[in-house]
Design an enzyme around this catalytic site. Sequence first.
Site, PDB file in Angstrom:
ATOM      1  N   ASP A  15       3.748   9.347  -0.836  1.00  0.00           N
ATOM      2  CA  ASP A  15       2.583   8.578  -0.410  1.00  0.00           C
ATOM      3  C   ASP A  15       2.315   7.480  -1.433  1.00  0.00           C
ATOM      4  OD1 ASP A  15       0.432   7.980   1.245  1.00  0.00           O
ATOM      5  OD2 ASP A  15      -0.220  10.065   1.368  1.00  0.00           O
ATOM      6  N   HIS A  32       0.813  -1.224   0.000  1.00  0.00           N
ATOM      7  CA  HIS A  32       0.000   0.000   0.000  1.00  0.00           C
ATOM      8  C   HIS A  32       0.839   1.264   0.000  1.00  0.00           C
ATOM      9  CE1 HIS A  32      -4.055  -1.719   0.497  1.00  0.00           C
ATOM     10  NE2 HIS A  32      -3.336  -2.759   0.873  1.00  0.00           N
TER      11      HIS A  32
HETATM   12  O1  F6P Z   1      -0.713   3.481   4.916  1.00  0.00           O
HETATM   13  C1  F6P Z   1      -0.322   2.253   5.402  1.00  0.00           C
HETATM   14  C2  F6P Z   1      -1.164   1.819   6.586  1.00  0.00           C
HETATM   15  O2  F6P Z   1      -0.796   0.525   6.999  1.00  0.00           O
HETATM   16  C3  F6P Z   1      -2.659   1.853   6.287  1.00  0.00           C
HETATM   17  O3  F6P Z   1      -3.125   0.680   5.666  1.00  0.00           O
HETATM   18  C4  F6P Z   1      -3.254   2.120   7.620  1.00  0.00           C
HETATM   19  O4  F6P Z   1      -4.489   2.762   7.547  1.00  0.00           O
HETATM   20  C5  F6P Z   1      -2.219   2.994   8.286  1.00  0.00           C
HETATM   21  O5  F6P Z   1      -0.981   2.692   7.687  1.00  0.00           O
HETATM   22  C6  F6P Z   1      -2.295   2.841   9.796  1.00  0.00           C
HETATM   23  O6  F6P Z   1      -1.104   2.600  10.423  1.00  0.00           O
HETATM   24  P1  F6P Z   1      -0.995   1.816  11.794  1.00  0.00           P
HETATM   25  O7  F6P Z   1      -1.502   0.430  11.560  1.00  0.00           O
HETATM   26  O8  F6P Z   1       0.449   1.850  12.142  1.00  0.00           O
HETATM   27  O9  F6P Z   1      -1.852   2.550  12.779  1.00  0.00           O
END
Ligand code: F6P
Length: 454
Positions: A363, A156
Amino acid sequence: MARLVIVSNRVPGPRAKGAASAGGLAVALQSFLAPGTLWFGWSGKVAAETSTEPVLVEGDGVTYATIDLGAEDYDRFYVGFANSSLWPLLHFRLGLMRYTRADFAGYLAVNDAFAKALMALLRDDDTIWVHDYHLIPLGAALRAAGFRGRIGFFLHIPFVPPSVLEALPPARELLHAMCAYDVVGFQTRTHLADFVDCAYRFSGFAVEGDEVVTDGRRVRAIADPIGIDAVSFARIATRAASTAYIQRVRESLVGRALVISAERLDYSKGLPHRFEGFACLLARFPQHQRRVSMLQIAARSREDVVEYQELRRELDRLAGDINGRFSGFDWVPLRYMTQTVPRTKLAGLFRIARIGLVTPLRDGMNLVAKEFVAAQDPADPGVLILSRFAGAAEELTDALLVNPYDPDDIADAMHAALEMPLEERQARHAVLRRAVFEVTSARYCDVFTEALAA
Ligand code: F6P
């Protein structure tokens, strides 16, 4: 038909549908979750030891299976290798990367623990779709545990060229792990091309077009941009705009143009540069003073990682500086909040905003940019200002594209957006809207699962 098994670090759980806590991934996959699907991952809880038996919860025919992480595993896997090594590296922030062999060992150990716990739930003909940088070695771990079915992986976040990846000591191991999958998906062609270059450079395998040929197997790399459920988000935004909450916000603006930014409080999002860009607008174009109000929502995130704590202190200081410097008795230029805001409220705020300011330094995609576009009233749309280093910039070319490292560029774009005639706003928005309604979350899921089934 084969059962689909989704694996991600965070698992939304049946009650999190559309909730703020669900995150972009969960929201994107929600509409795709057919009854019978299994979703496996971390419970979000830290316990004394990493659990070996998943806890199962059912909701709308979907089974959510989660395990807790032990405190040391949480430190080494989540705080350590995933978010202090991989996250900065894959966002081109080598200066912020911290690496220890112990963290990497913890990362591999948690992936092994995921594989073992998941194996107990798998059927031979399952198809597995693994998500994101926390779980790169999971495919190899499942293969080692004896799973023979199809396994796909989707990243992602961005991928980097060989000259950046080589700074990571276990770059080769990571590349090998990615080549254990049948399909590897990226948000953009640029990330895909960087992966293919890295595979050629580090894995020792042959590369043919977008395929890596390993010992007797082929790994197919695809670009599959993630989208949103644009129809539903537009509907939520339209409804939310007439709620009492949004009306109160509107009244508080007393006719001033609203500039909105919303994301996790993360150094990849370019928040200090953006604050400086806003200060630059007010200093260089004083005609906008008292006529514009910026709302920055930066939901606190990864608070156990030192760099996030430092960023929060820096933003507190910058927000104070800007408001101290420019505020009047009846005007505070910057509203800055670090709470999580529910999606429905966000949708309404996007709808009434004149500018969506989305300026990450790097991003993978950035779904806020797409949500902002979907939320607009086509008859009187706001303007999207977008970083050229967000994956979304490859599709949303009719936004005002900026270099997020340059506060003057951000200020120029804000000035242009505030002065932009209605016809130009409508014309740009029409093109953006077509893109957002075409490349949706449903299409993202279909493209990936079709590639995995092939
Ligand atoms: O952008 C990558 C990501 O893993 C997303 O899928 C997710 O919404 C976000 O980071 C949240 O991060 P964490 O799991 O560290 O709170």
